[in-house]
Design a protein around this motif. Structure first.
Motif, PDB file in Angstrom:
ATOM      1  N   GLU A  22       0.860  -1.190   0.000  1.00 58.36           N
ATOM      2  CA  GLU A  22       0.000   0.000   0.000  1.00 58.36           C
ATOM      3  C   GLU A  22       0.891   1.233   0.000  1.00 58.36           C
ATOM      4  O   GLU A  22       1.830   1.328   0.786  1.00 58.36           O
ATOM      5  CB  GLU A  22      -0.923   0.006   1.218  1.00 58.36           C
ATOM      6  CG  GLU A  22      -1.944   1.153   1.180  1.00 58.36           C
ATOM      7  CD  GLU A  22      -2.975   1.049   2.293  1.00 58.36           C
ATOM      8  OE1 GLU A  22      -4.143   1.360   2.041  1.00 58.36           O
ATOM      9  OE2 GLU A  22      -2.595   0.660   3.424  1.00 58.36           O
ATOM     10  N   TRP A  23       0.600   2.137  -0.910  1.00 58.45           N
ATOM     11  CA  TRP A  23       1.351   3.391  -1.037  1.00 58.45           C
ATOM     12  C   TRP A  23       0.370   4.566  -1.086  1.00 58.45           C
ATOM     13  O   TRP A  23      -0.751   4.441  -1.607  1.00 58.45           O
ATOM     14  CB  TRP A  23       2.156   3.417  -2.339  1.00 58.45           C
ATOM     15  CG  TRP A  23       3.448   2.670  -2.313  1.00 58.45           C
ATOM     16  CD1 TRP A  23       3.636   1.340  -2.565  1.00 58.45           C
ATOM     17  CD2 TRP A  23       4.759   3.211  -2.049  1.00 58.45           C
ATOM     18  NE1 TRP A  23       4.974   1.020  -2.467  1.00 58.45           N
ATOM     19  CE2 TRP A  23       5.681   2.140  -2.157  1.00 58.45           C
ATOM     20  CE3 TRP A  23       5.234   4.491  -1.745  1.00 58.45           C
ATOM     21  CZ2 TRP A  23       7.048   2.324  -1.969  1.00 58.45           C
ATOM     22  CZ3 TRP A  23       6.589   4.667  -1.548  1.00 58.45           C
ATOM     23  CH2 TRP A  23       7.495   3.592  -1.665  1.00 58.45           C
ATOM     24  N   SER A  24       0.837   5.694  -0.578  1.00 56.49           N
ATOM     25  CA  SER A  24       0.135   6.956  -0.831  1.00 56.49           C
ATOM     26  C   SER A  24       0.988   7.776  -1.789  1.00 56.49           C
ATOM     27  O   SER A  24       2.216   7.689  -1.767  1.00 56.49           O
ATOM     28  CB  SER A  24      -0.094   7.735   0.462  1.00 56.49           C
ATOM     29  OG  SER A  24       1.129   8.229   0.975  1.00 56.49           O
ATOM     30  N   LYS A  56      -4.025  13.493  -1.563  1.00 60.72           N
ATOM     31  CA  LYS A  56      -3.289  12.330  -2.048  1.00 60.72           C
ATOM     32  C   LYS A  56      -4.229  11.156  -2.302  1.00 60.72           C
ATOM     33  O   LYS A  56      -5.377  11.135  -1.839  1.00 60.72           O
ATOM     34  CB  LYS A  56      -2.201  11.931  -1.048  1.00 60.72           C
ATOM     35  CG  LYS A  56      -2.691  11.622   0.343  1.00 60.72           C
ATOM     36  CD  LYS A  56      -1.511  11.486   1.314  1.00 60.72           C
ATOM     37  CE  LYS A  56      -2.000  11.313   2.748  1.00 60.72           C
ATOM     38  NZ  LYS A  56      -0.894  11.281   3.709  1.00 60.72           N
ATOM     39  N   THR A  57      -3.706  10.206  -3.055  1.00 60.16           N
ATOM     40  CA  THR A  57      -4.400   8.944  -3.306  1.00 60.16           C
ATOM     41  C   THR A  57      -3.694   7.854  -2.509  1.00 60.16           C
ATOM     42  O   THR A  57      -2.465   7.801  -2.471  1.00 60.16           O
ATOM     43  CB  THR A  57      -4.365   8.592  -4.801  1.00 60.16           C
ATOM     44  OG1 THR A  57      -5.039   9.612  -5.541  1.00 60.16           O
ATOM     45  CG2 THR A  57      -5.055   7.258  -5.068  1.00 60.16           C
ATOM     46  N   ILE A  58      -4.477   7.007  -1.868  1.00 60.14           N
ATOM     47  CA  ILE A  58      -3.933   5.855  -1.134  1.00 60.14           C
ATOM     48  C   ILE A  58      -4.412   4.592  -1.846  1.00 60.14           C
ATOM     49  O   ILE A  58      -5.620   4.377  -1.998  1.00 60.14           O
ATOM     50  CB  ILE A  58      -4.385   5.870   0.335  1.00 60.14           C
ATOM     51  CG1 ILE A  58      -3.880   7.149   1.018  1.00 60.14           C
ATOM     52  CG2 ILE A  58      -3.877   4.632   1.074  1.00 60.14           C
ATOM     53  CD1 ILE A  58      -4.464   7.397   2.386  1.00 60.14           C
ATOM     54  N   THR A 119      -8.439   1.597  -4.016  1.00 64.37           N
ATOM     55  CA  THR A 119      -7.900   2.961  -3.986  1.00 64.37           C
ATOM     56  C   THR A 119      -8.918   3.962  -3.463  1.00 64.37           C
ATOM     57  O   THR A 119     -10.135   3.784  -3.622  1.00 64.37           O
ATOM     58  CB  THR A 119      -7.418   3.356  -5.407  1.00 64.37           C
ATOM     59  OG1 THR A 119      -6.735   4.599  -5.361  1.00 64.37           O
ATOM     60  CG2 THR A 119      -8.578   3.444  -6.385  1.00 64.37           C
ATOM     61  N   ASN A 121      -9.142   8.511  -2.346  1.00 68.07           N
ATOM     62  CA  ASN A 121      -8.497   9.821  -2.252  1.00 68.07           C
ATOM     63  C   ASN A 121      -8.793  10.448  -0.897  1.00 68.07           C
ATOM     64  O   ASN A 121      -9.861  10.213  -0.314  1.00 68.07           O
ATOM     65  CB  ASN A 121      -9.004  10.758  -3.350  1.00 68.07           C
ATOM     66  CG  ASN A 121      -8.708  10.239  -4.745  1.00 68.07           C
ATOM     67  OD1 ASN A 121      -7.685   9.601  -4.964  1.00 68.07           O
ATOM     68  ND2 ASN A 121      -9.607  10.507  -5.680  1.00 68.07           N
ATOM     69  N   THR A 122      -7.861  11.266  -0.411  1.00 68.03           N
ATOM     70  CA  THR A 122      -8.117  11.997   0.830  1.00 68.03           C
ATOM     71  C   THR A 122      -8.931  13.257   0.565  1.00 68.03           C
ATOM     72  O   THR A 122      -9.392  13.907   1.495  1.00 68.03           O
ATOM     73  CB  THR A 122      -6.807  12.416   1.515  1.00 68.03           C
ATOM     74  OG1 THR A 122      -6.064  13.258   0.619  1.00 68.03           O
ATOM     75  CG2 THR A 122      -5.963  11.198   1.877  1.00 68.03           C
ATOM     76  N   SER A 134      -2.016  11.742  -8.787  1.00 69.08           N
ATOM     77  CA  SER A 134      -1.777  11.001  -7.550  1.00 69.08           C
ATOM     78  C   SER A 134      -2.143   9.531  -7.715  1.00 69.08           C
ATOM     79  O   SER A 134      -1.454   8.642  -7.203  1.00 69.08           O
ATOM     80  CB  SER A 134      -2.567  11.628  -6.395  1.00 69.08           C
ATOM     81  OG  SER A 134      -3.943  11.739  -6.715  1.00 69.08           O
ATOM     82  N   ALA A 138       0.559   6.470  -7.308  1.00 73.56           N
ATOM     83  CA  ALA A 138       0.395   5.466  -6.251  1.00 73.56           C
ATOM     84  C   ALA A 138       0.411   4.056  -6.826  1.00 73.56           C
ATOM     85  O   ALA A 138       1.021   3.140  -6.244  1.00 73.56           O
ATOM     86  CB  ALA A 138      -0.908   5.724  -5.490  1.00 73.56           C
ATOM     87  N   SER A 363       5.671  10.341  -2.400  1.00 77.79           N
ATOM     88  CA  SER A 363       5.002   9.066  -2.111  1.00 77.79           C
ATOM     89  C   SER A 363       5.526   8.443  -0.832  1.00 77.79           C
ATOM     90  O   SER A 363       6.697   8.575  -0.503  1.00 77.79           O
ATOM     91  CB  SER A 363       5.217   8.116  -3.285  1.00 77.79           C
ATOM     92  OG  SER A 363       4.710   8.649  -4.483  1.00 77.79           O
TER      93      SER A 363
END
Length: 369
Positions: A22-24, A56-58, A119, A121-122, A134, A138, A363
């Motif tokens: 898992e990445w942001s 950001k996108t996670i 996925t 988004n914040t 983003s 990610a 990231s």
């Protein structure tokens, strides 16, 4: 510096059957704008951006190797499920499939696994903030984490440059969302290591005046744009002012090298606002021509100019390819600018919505399992 050929792996030294990463990855806001591109997502001019922190996108990537029970029809095709905010999102899948097709030569294991891409988004989806940068960054970070398991000898430099290279193939500006805080994409004579293939961290001195820069995003219009960025980029091919614009971007990037080193916020404002208006001037003078700014965009710009002239506060605006306004200012005037935004600008925002953000680090790895 790596070439595209360097990103094509020859063999892998390890194997892995399943796992989860898992990445942001953050959004970014260009100061010198990229508008117009060549084949394979190569920019027609260089750009430089602030990497953001909060928007950001996670993305979580789970994977399992296909086995003997996998139907023959699936063994030689991409296999993935896509969840957005925990729910299947079929309309997003064609874009992901196209991305996989573009990057398969560089990640030859992609058809060996079934992926679940989860996925979110914040920032609110359809808030008018481009999530492709983003989102693709990610996803690229996750795929690179998998490749690093297959090739544990991979260096960090290769990992991040290839991640940026792959992200670019999904969305051009996504290559500027892999690292922070200030990122250059596109070959520029005076910036060592700069490349059309991937983003690189700005290599010159950045004065402390720019270390804590803030970006408050005023959501003027959250609707879908009448003209997509892809179409807008294509309209630069026969644009009467294209070559002048591309040369102008190179000059403004050279100016920013000096500005970042000296800490001259007044000159920073001139370059950044000029770039924003030039971007929209290109839209208004293409054929067919189009306007993405809204009346409230202009109201905000005029209010910022008036406030800056009256108070001498170093606040400015920039725009993406849309109606929303990014208000940029140093951290030491945050209280004053936020009060101004609440008093005078919120009324021009759709449903009074705005997002407070600032320069971020790029990231971040969340899960490696």
């Amino acid at each position: 510096m790596f070439t595209a050929a360097d990103f094509i792996p020859k063999t892998y030294s390890s194997t892995i059957e399943s796992g989860t990463f898992e990445w942001s990855a953050p959004s970014n806001i260009a100061l010198v704008k990229y508008w117009g591109k060549k084949d394979n997502q190569i920019p027609a001019n260089p750009s430089v951006s602030f990497t953001l922190k909060n928007c950001k996108t996670i993305t979580k990537l789970s994977f399992e190797i296909k086995d003997a029970s996998t139907p023959l029809s699936m063994t030689d095709s991409f296999s993935f499920d896509l969840l957005f905010e925990g729910k299947p999102k079929e309309e997003f899948k064609p874009k992901i499939r196209k991305f996989l097709e573009r990057i398969e030569a560089y990640l030859p294991f992609l058809k060996d696994y079934h992926f679940t891409i989860d996925t979110h988004n914040t920032f609110p989806h359809s808030s008018g903030i481009a999530s492709s940068a983003s989102g693709m960054a990610a996803l690229a970070m996750n795929f690179m984490s998998l490749e690093k398991k297959l090739n544990p000898e991979m260096t960090d430099e290769y990992f991040y440059q290839k991640a940026s290279f792959l992200a670019r193939l999904g969305s051009g500006s996504a290559c500027r969302s892999v690292k922070g805080n200030v990122v250059v994409w596109g070959s520029q004579e005076n910036i060592e290591g700069s490349s059309d293939l991937f983003g690189v961290e700005f290599p010159h001195t950045i004065h402390e005046n720019f270390h804590n820069y803030q970006d408050t995003i005023l959501l003027v219009d959250k609707g879908e744009k009448q003209v997509s960025s892809t179409v807008g980029h294509d309209l630069m091919h026969n644009h009467p002012f294209a070559e002048t614009r591309f040369a102008h971007a190179h000059k403004n990037l050279d100016k920013l090298i000096v500005i970042f080193e000296s800490g001259n916020v007044e000159e920073f404002i001139k370059v950044v606002e000029s770039e924003a208006l030039t971007l929209h001037a290109m839209m208004m003078t293409s054929m067919p021509y189009f306007i993405l700014m809204k009346p409230n965009t202009l109201q905000i710009i005029n209010a910022i100019w008036k406030f800056r002239a009256e108070t001498k506060t170093p606040v400015c605006f920039t725009l993406d390819a849309g109606a929303n306004v990014h208000v940029l200012y140093p951290g030491n005037v945050s209280k004053k600018v936020l009060q101004f935004i609440k008093n005078e600008l919120v009324g021009f925002c759709q449903n009074g919505q705005y997002i407070c953000d600032e320069i971020g680090a790029g990231s971040q790895l969340i899960i490696d399992n």
